[in-house]
Design an enzyme around this catalytic site. Structure first.
Site, PDB file in Angstrom:
ATOM      1  N   SER A   1       0.834  -1.203   0.000  1.00 51.17           N
ATOM      2  CA  SER A   1       0.000   0.000   0.000  1.00 51.17           C
ATOM      3  C   SER A   1       0.874   1.260   0.000  1.00 51.17           C
ATOM      4  O   SER A   1       1.677   1.455  -0.908  1.00 51.17           O
ATOM      5  CB  SER A   1      -0.945  -0.053   1.208  1.00 51.17           C
ATOM      6  OG  SER A   1      -1.917   0.964   1.151  1.00 51.17           O
TER       7      SER A   1
ATOM      8  N   HIS B   1      -2.438  -1.382  -4.211  1.00 49.61           N
ATOM      9  CA  HIS B   1      -3.892  -1.444  -4.352  1.00 49.61           C
ATOM     10  C   HIS B   1      -4.449  -0.030  -4.258  1.00 49.61           C
ATOM     11  O   HIS B   1      -3.724   0.924  -3.991  1.00 49.61           O
ATOM     12  CB  HIS B   1      -4.532  -2.371  -3.306  1.00 49.61           C
ATOM     13  CG  HIS B   1      -4.366  -1.918  -1.883  1.00 49.61           C
ATOM     14  ND1 HIS B   1      -4.803  -2.658  -0.806  1.00 49.61           N
ATOM     15  CD2 HIS B   1      -3.814  -0.792  -1.338  1.00 49.61           C
ATOM     16  CE1 HIS B   1      -4.526  -2.019   0.319  1.00 49.61           C
ATOM     17  NE2 HIS B   1      -3.931  -0.879   0.025  1.00 49.61           N
TER      18      HIS B   1
END
Length: 203
Positions: free
Chosen positions: A100, A125
């Site tokens: 992330s 993501h």
């Protein structure tokens, strides 16, 4: 969560013994370690370290080691912007995982100076979060989330040299990469087993 005592390093100086906590000792060697989720408190410490090292020597590289599951987007962007703002080049090295916002910061290192060890895991993501409140508030929050998503995709595309359409597609769900796959993706520049291999890279 069990309490883990802070390691200390004792050094001999001409004035006697001097004790450092491990992070302060690493800072002496221009090493910053991000080993937690990213939040405002963590971001403030890392930003302060970056600014301090710039004031110490604006022409010498800073090494940012990352083992982080990610965290707050705004906190991560604050670190990222400071990495771009300071004069020293910031080399990023992934140990363990960079997921992330951790992966975002890894990609944001100086070109040619982004590394990972062989067994590191990288994951990208889209940002996530729930919205609460009145319908108008939810609409405002959703628009802001879309704006941030577009901004993150734009920055990631620039650092990886991937088409933004691919970044948008790949970040729709958790997208995991090995160190080698992250190199092929353009998220890092090289995979190395020993520190000396990274030090041989051109400065």
């Amino acid at each position: 969560m069990p309490y883990i005592p802070m390691p200390y390093v004792v050094e001999q100086t001409h004035r006697g013994e001097r004790s450092y906590d491990i992070y302060s000792r690493l800072l002496k060697d221009r090493i910053i370690f991000l080993g937690t989720p990213v939040d405002d408190d963590v971001a403030n410490v890392i930003i302060a370290q970056l600014l301090f090292l710039e004031s110490e020597d604006p022409d010498k590289d800073i090494n940012l080691y990352i083992n982080s599951p990610g965290g707050s987007v705004t906190s991560g962007l604050a670190i990222y912007d400071t990495m771009q703002y300071v004069k020293p080049q910031v080399s990023t090295i992934c140990l363990g995982q960079a997921a992330s916002m951790g992966a975002f910061l890894l990609a944001g290192g100086a070109a040619g100076k982004r590394f990972a060890v062989p067994n590191a895991r990288i994951m990208i993501h889209q940002l996530s979060g729930g919205f609460q409140g009145q319908a108008t508030d939810i609409e405002i929050q959703a628009k802001e989330a879309l704006r941030l998503k577009a901004k993150l995709n734009e920055i990631m595309a620039r650092h990886t040299r991937q088409p933004i359409e691919r970044i948008e597609r790949d970040t729709e769900r958790d997208y995991f990469m090995s160190a080698g796959e992250a190199k092929e993706y353009g998220l890092i520049d090289d995979v190395f087993l020993h520190k000396k291999a990274a030090e041989k890279k051109p400065q």
